[in-house]
Design a protein around this motif. Structure first.
Motif, PDB file in Angstrom:
ATOM      1  N   LYS A 184       0.836  -1.202   0.000  1.00  0.00           N
ATOM      2  CA  LYS A 184       0.000   0.000   0.000  1.00  0.00           C
ATOM      3  C   LYS A 184       0.867   1.246   0.000  1.00  0.00           C
ATOM      4  CE  LYS A 184      -4.148  -1.895   2.202  1.00  0.00           C
ATOM      5  NZ  LYS A 184      -4.986  -1.907   3.433  1.00  0.00           N
ATOM      6  N   ARG A 185       1.905   1.241   0.813  1.00  0.00           N
ATOM      7  CA  ARG A 185       2.809   2.395   0.843  1.00  0.00           C
ATOM      8  C   ARG A 185       3.495   2.571  -0.515  1.00  0.00           C
ATOM      9  NH1 ARG A 185       6.834   3.412   5.476  1.00  0.00           N
ATOM     10  NH2 ARG A 185       6.514   5.487   4.583  1.00  0.00           N
ATOM     11  N   LEU A 186       3.926   1.474  -1.124  1.00  0.00           N
ATOM     12  CA  LEU A 186       4.582   1.557  -2.425  1.00  0.00           C
ATOM     13  C   LEU A 186       3.639   2.085  -3.505  1.00  0.00           C
ATOM     14  CD1 LEU A 186       6.642  -1.762  -2.389  1.00  0.00           C
ATOM     15  CD2 LEU A 186       7.575   0.555  -2.425  1.00  0.00           C
ATOM     16  N   ASN A 187       2.359   1.750  -3.367  1.00  0.00           N
ATOM     17  CA  ASN A 187       1.379   2.172  -4.367  1.00  0.00           C
ATOM     18  C   ASN A 187       0.751   3.526  -4.068  1.00  0.00           C
ATOM     19  OD1 ASN A 187       1.753  -0.216  -5.823  1.00  0.00           O
ATOM     20  ND2 ASN A 187       0.201  -1.304  -4.630  1.00  0.00           N
ATOM     21  N   GLY A 188       1.185   4.155  -2.966  1.00  0.00           N
ATOM     22  CA  GLY A 188       0.672   5.469  -2.630  1.00  0.00           C
ATOM     23  C   GLY A 188      -0.646   5.468  -1.897  1.00  0.00           C
ATOM     24  N   THR A 189      -1.083   4.301  -1.405  1.00  0.00           N
ATOM     25  CA  THR A 189      -2.332   4.231  -0.638  1.00  0.00           C
ATOM     26  C   THR A 189      -2.068   4.679   0.792  1.00  0.00           C
ATOM     27  OG1 THR A 189      -3.058   2.342  -1.972  1.00  0.00           O
ATOM     28  CG2 THR A 189      -4.192   2.707   0.130  1.00  0.00           C
ATOM     29  N   PRO A 190      -2.854   5.605   1.319  1.00  0.00           N
ATOM     30  CA  PRO A 190      -2.606   6.096   2.685  1.00  0.00           C
ATOM     31  C   PRO A 190      -2.719   4.980   3.724  1.00  0.00           C
ATOM     32  CG  PRO A 190      -4.114   7.562   1.501  1.00  0.00           C
ATOM     33  CD  PRO A 190      -3.972   6.326   0.663  1.00  0.00           C
ATOM     34  N   VAL A 191      -1.821   4.983   4.677  1.00  0.00           N
ATOM     35  CA  VAL A 191      -1.860   4.074   5.824  1.00  0.00           C
ATOM     36  C   VAL A 191      -1.834   4.942   7.065  1.00  0.00           C
ATOM     37  CG1 VAL A 191      -0.677   2.250   7.094  1.00  0.00           C
ATOM     38  CG2 VAL A 191      -0.667   2.224   4.584  1.00  0.00           C
ATOM     39  N   ASP A 192      -2.941   4.978   7.807  1.00  0.00           N
ATOM     40  CA  ASP A 192      -3.028   5.903   8.942  1.00  0.00           C
ATOM     41  C   ASP A 192      -3.107   5.213  10.294  1.00  0.00           C
ATOM     42  OD1 ASP A 192      -5.547   4.854   8.738  1.00  0.00           O
ATOM     43  OD2 ASP A 192      -6.560   6.752   8.304  1.00  0.00           O
ATOM     44  N   LYS A 193      -3.055   3.874  10.296  1.00  0.00           N
ATOM     45  CA  LYS A 193      -3.088   3.179  11.578  1.00  0.00           C
ATOM     46  C   LYS A 193      -2.390   1.830  11.449  1.00  0.00           C
ATOM     47  CE  LYS A 193      -7.668   1.140  10.862  1.00  0.00           C
ATOM     48  NZ  LYS A 193      -9.035   1.002  11.421  1.00  0.00           N
ATOM     49  N   PRO A 194      -1.856   1.312  12.552  1.00  0.00           N
ATOM     50  CA  PRO A 194      -1.209  -0.007  12.511  1.00  0.00           C
ATOM     51  C   PRO A 194      -2.239  -1.113  12.352  1.00  0.00           C
ATOM     52  CG  PRO A 194      -1.278   0.819  14.757  1.00  0.00           C
ATOM     53  CD  PRO A 194      -1.771   1.933  13.886  1.00  0.00           C
ATOM     54  N   SER A 195      -1.741  -2.306  12.081  1.00  0.00           N
ATOM     55  CA  SER A 195      -2.592  -3.487  11.956  1.00  0.00           C
ATOM     56  C   SER A 195      -2.307  -4.418  13.127  1.00  0.00           C
ATOM     57  CB  SER A 195      -2.309  -4.212  10.634  1.00  0.00           C
ATOM     58  OG  SER A 195      -3.037  -5.424  10.548  1.00  0.00           O
ATOM     59  N   VAL A 196      -3.331  -4.734  13.907  1.00  0.00           N
ATOM     60  CA  VAL A 196      -3.185  -5.634  15.047  1.00  0.00           C
ATOM     61  C   VAL A 196      -3.790  -6.986  14.671  1.00  0.00           C
ATOM     62  CG1 VAL A 196      -3.748  -6.055  17.460  1.00  0.00           C
ATOM     63  CG2 VAL A 196      -3.250  -3.723  16.679  1.00  0.00           C
ATOM     64  N   VAL A 197      -2.954  -8.020  14.661  1.00  0.00           N
ATOM     65  CA  VAL A 197      -3.391  -9.364  14.296  1.00  0.00           C
ATOM     66  C   VAL A 197      -3.798 -10.100  15.569  1.00  0.00           C
ATOM     67  CG1 VAL A 197      -2.683 -11.566  13.308  1.00  0.00           C
ATOM     68  CG2 VAL A 197      -1.892  -9.422  12.278  1.00  0.00           C
ATOM     69  N   PRO A 198      -5.049 -10.542  15.675  1.00  0.00           N
ATOM     70  CA  PRO A 198      -5.482 -11.232  16.899  1.00  0.00           C
ATOM     71  C   PRO A 198      -4.673 -12.507  17.140  1.00  0.00           C
ATOM     72  CG  PRO A 198      -7.363 -10.638  15.505  1.00  0.00           C
ATOM     73  CD  PRO A 198      -6.137 -10.412  14.683  1.00  0.00           C
ATOM     74  N   SER A 199      -4.320 -12.737  18.384  1.00  0.00           N
ATOM     75  CA  SER A 199      -3.604 -13.947  18.777  1.00  0.00           C
ATOM     76  C   SER A 199      -4.584 -14.925  19.413  1.00  0.00           C
ATOM     77  CB  SER A 199      -2.484 -13.602  19.764  1.00  0.00           C
ATOM     78  OG  SER A 199      -1.636 -12.608  19.243  1.00  0.00           O
ATOM     79  N   GLN A 200      -4.095 -16.124  19.717  1.00  0.00           N
ATOM     80  CA  GLN A 200      -4.951 -17.135  20.337  1.00  0.00           C
ATOM     81  C   GLN A 200      -4.187 -17.875  21.420  1.00  0.00           C
ATOM     82  OE1 GLN A 200      -6.974 -19.665  17.581  1.00  0.00           O
ATOM     83  NE2 GLN A 200      -8.003 -20.872  19.158  1.00  0.00           N
ATOM     84  N   LEU A 201      -4.817 -18.012  22.589  1.00  0.00           N
ATOM     85  CA  LEU A 201      -4.232 -18.786  23.670  1.00  0.00           C
ATOM     86  C   LEU A 201      -4.478 -20.267  23.428  1.00  0.00           C
ATOM     87  CD1 LEU A 201      -2.906 -19.004  26.467  1.00  0.00           C
ATOM     88  CD2 LEU A 201      -5.169 -18.681  27.486  1.00  0.00           C
ATOM     89  N   ARG A 202      -3.390 -21.039  23.290  1.00  0.00           N
ATOM     90  CA  ARG A 202      -3.481 -22.473  23.063  1.00  0.00           C
ATOM     91  C   ARG A 202      -3.254 -23.183  24.398  1.00  0.00           C
ATOM     92  NH1 ARG A 202      -5.672 -22.837  17.934  1.00  0.00           N
ATOM     93  NH2 ARG A 202      -4.465 -21.532  16.479  1.00  0.00           N
ATOM     94  N   VAL A 203      -4.338 -23.567  25.054  1.00  0.00           N
ATOM     95  CA  VAL A 203      -4.246 -24.204  26.374  1.00  0.00           C
ATOM     96  C   VAL A 203      -3.917 -25.680  26.175  1.00  0.00           C
ATOM     97  CG1 VAL A 203      -5.486 -24.811  28.476  1.00  0.00           C
ATOM     98  CG2 VAL A 203      -5.873 -22.578  27.375  1.00  0.00           C
ATOM     99  N   ARG A 204      -2.831 -26.114  26.873  1.00  0.00           N
ATOM    100  CA  ARG A 204      -2.384 -27.501  26.751  1.00  0.00           C
ATOM    101  C   ARG A 204      -2.140 -28.088  28.130  1.00  0.00           C
ATOM    102  NH1 ARG A 204       1.115 -25.027  22.330  1.00  0.00           N
ATOM    103  NH2 ARG A 204      -0.101 -25.305  20.422  1.00  0.00           N
ATOM    104  N   ALA A 205      -1.566 -29.275  28.173  1.00  0.00           N
ATOM    105  CA  ALA A 205      -1.491 -30.043  29.412  1.00  0.00           C
ATOM    106  C   ALA A 205      -0.609 -29.394  30.463  1.00  0.00           C
ATOM    107  CB  ALA A 205      -0.984 -31.450  29.117  1.00  0.00           C
ATOM    108  N   SER A 206       0.348 -28.558  30.074  1.00  0.00           N
ATOM    109  CA  SER A 206       1.297 -27.998  31.041  1.00  0.00           C
ATOM    110  C   SER A 206       0.665 -27.045  32.052  1.00  0.00           C
ATOM    111  CB  SER A 206       2.417 -27.266  30.308  1.00  0.00           C
ATOM    112  OG  SER A 206       1.917 -26.072  29.715  1.00  0.00           O
ATOM    113  N   THR A 207      -0.581 -26.623  31.799  1.00  0.00           N
ATOM    114  CA  THR A 207      -1.259 -25.739  32.754  1.00  0.00           C
ATOM    115  C   THR A 207      -2.600 -26.336  33.200  1.00  0.00           C
ATOM    116  OG1 THR A 207      -2.335 -24.482  30.973  1.00  0.00           O
ATOM    117  CG2 THR A 207      -0.203 -23.676  31.768  1.00  0.00           C
TER     118      THR A 207
END
Length: 341
Positions: free
Chosen positions: A315-338
């Motif tokens: 987007k930056r290379l093509n001149g498209t405005p970027v006015d905010k960051p991108s937050v990628v949702p994470s996921q808690l993987r609950v396993r046997a250790s807890t």
């Protein structure tokens, strides 16, 4: 057999099928020249029917570009020798995800060595850079942007709060989710192995840990660990915590290989996981998934982070405005250790 069936359709194939010159096809597809509208439409229809796709490399050269994106990973110093971190699962997935995202848009991805000067960057000549884990006030951002090479980082520069060109996870919320999970499982003395660095995910995770402890009036246990000797230093830090008069009943190993050092320290002392100590890691990896018991972890979805970073850079290379960051949702993987039930 047609050209389309035999291999990649070229601009010469389109010109031959339409009965015009290569220059006329180029002008028609790029909106140039003084062609009649019906001629442009006929050539475009011919190109579509043949399955012609313009070369992004050729387009890049026409616009003064190289058609490449550089990926910069962190480096660590082990016994006087520098190594990048491509061997860690997180960065390996970042690299492969970035390569797929770049290739799907017609760009090549270049994994760079450690570069410190403008002359070295000019030698490589990328159109843009994806920078993983910038340090506070990272000088590479100033250098590259000053050269006219846009930079998108995976994680933010902690000293540039207003710079929107980054992709990250919700690091503070990830830490709180992990702490809440351990507390709900009965943990009351939760220790943290935190990386000794100025990287944003480290600072934000530790800030969330300290705030969570203060809100509940519990004592924080933080051991700062090098990012150079990941397994060895985390082992020593975990040993010190486990040998204390009041050892923790839960441990969060923030970085990828810290869980290996912590697991070794527990095994040598006969500390059972999760019965005696609940163990979790801040970055999911194969060790966490395949360990016995399997280790609870935060899945940062690095492939999605990489794709979002490449998309923002294009987007930056093509001149498209970027006015905010991108937050990628994470996921808690609950396993046997807890899981003590």
């Amino acid at each position: 057999m047609t050209k389309a069936a035999a291999g990649r359709v070229t601009i010469r194939d389109v010109a031959a099928a339409a009965g015009v010159s290569v220059t006329t096809v180029s002008d028609a597809l790029n909106g140039k020249g003084k062609l009649r509208q019906e001629t442009r439409e006929r050539i475009r229809q011919t190109a579509d029917s043949l399955g012609y796709r313009p070369s992004r490399v050729a387009q890049a050269f026409r616009h003064g570009r190289t058609g490449t994106i550089a990926l910069v990973l962190p480096h660590r110093d082990v016994s006087g020798n520098e190594y990048d971190m491509i061997g860690l699962d997180y960065y390996m997935t970042i690299a492969s995800g970035s390569a797929r995202a770049a290739f799907s848009e017609g760009y090549a991805l270049m994994l760079t060595p450690r570069i410190t000067t403008e002359d070295e960057w000019r030698l490589i000549g990328p159109d843009g850079v994806v920078l993983c884990d910038p340090a506070a006030s990272d000088p590479r951002i100033d250098m590259l942007e000053g050269m006219g090479i846009p930079v998108v980082s995976i994680e933010r520069d902690p000293d540039r709060p207003d710079r929107p060109f980054y992709v990250s996870g919700d690091n503070e919320q990830n830490m709180r989710d992990l702490l809440d999970h351990l507390h709900q499982g009965g943990a009351r003395r939760i220790a943290l192995l935190s990386a000794r660095s100025s990287w944003a995910w480290t600072l934000e995770g530790e800030h969330a840990y300290q705030s969570w402890c203060a809100e509940r009036g519990v004592r924080p246990f933080v051991a700062h660990v090098s990012v150079d000797r990941l397994e060895a230093d985390s082992y020593r830090a975990a040993c010190a915590l486990l040998d204390a008069d009041e050892p923790p009943d839960a441990l969060i190993a923030s970085a990828e290989q810290y869980s290996e050092g912590a697991t070794r320290a527990c095994r040598e002392r006969g500390v059972r996981i999760p019965e005696d100590l609940m163990l979790a890691i801040g970055i999911d990896n194969r060790f966490a998934q395949q360990s016995d018991p399997a280790i609870t972890a935060i899945d940062l979805r690095p492939s999605d982070q990489a794709g979002a970073a490449v998309d923002m850079l294009l987007k930056r290379l093509n001149g498209t405005p970027v006015d905010k960051p991108s937050v990628v949702p994470s996921q808690l993987r609950v396993r046997a250790s807890t899981s003590r039930s």
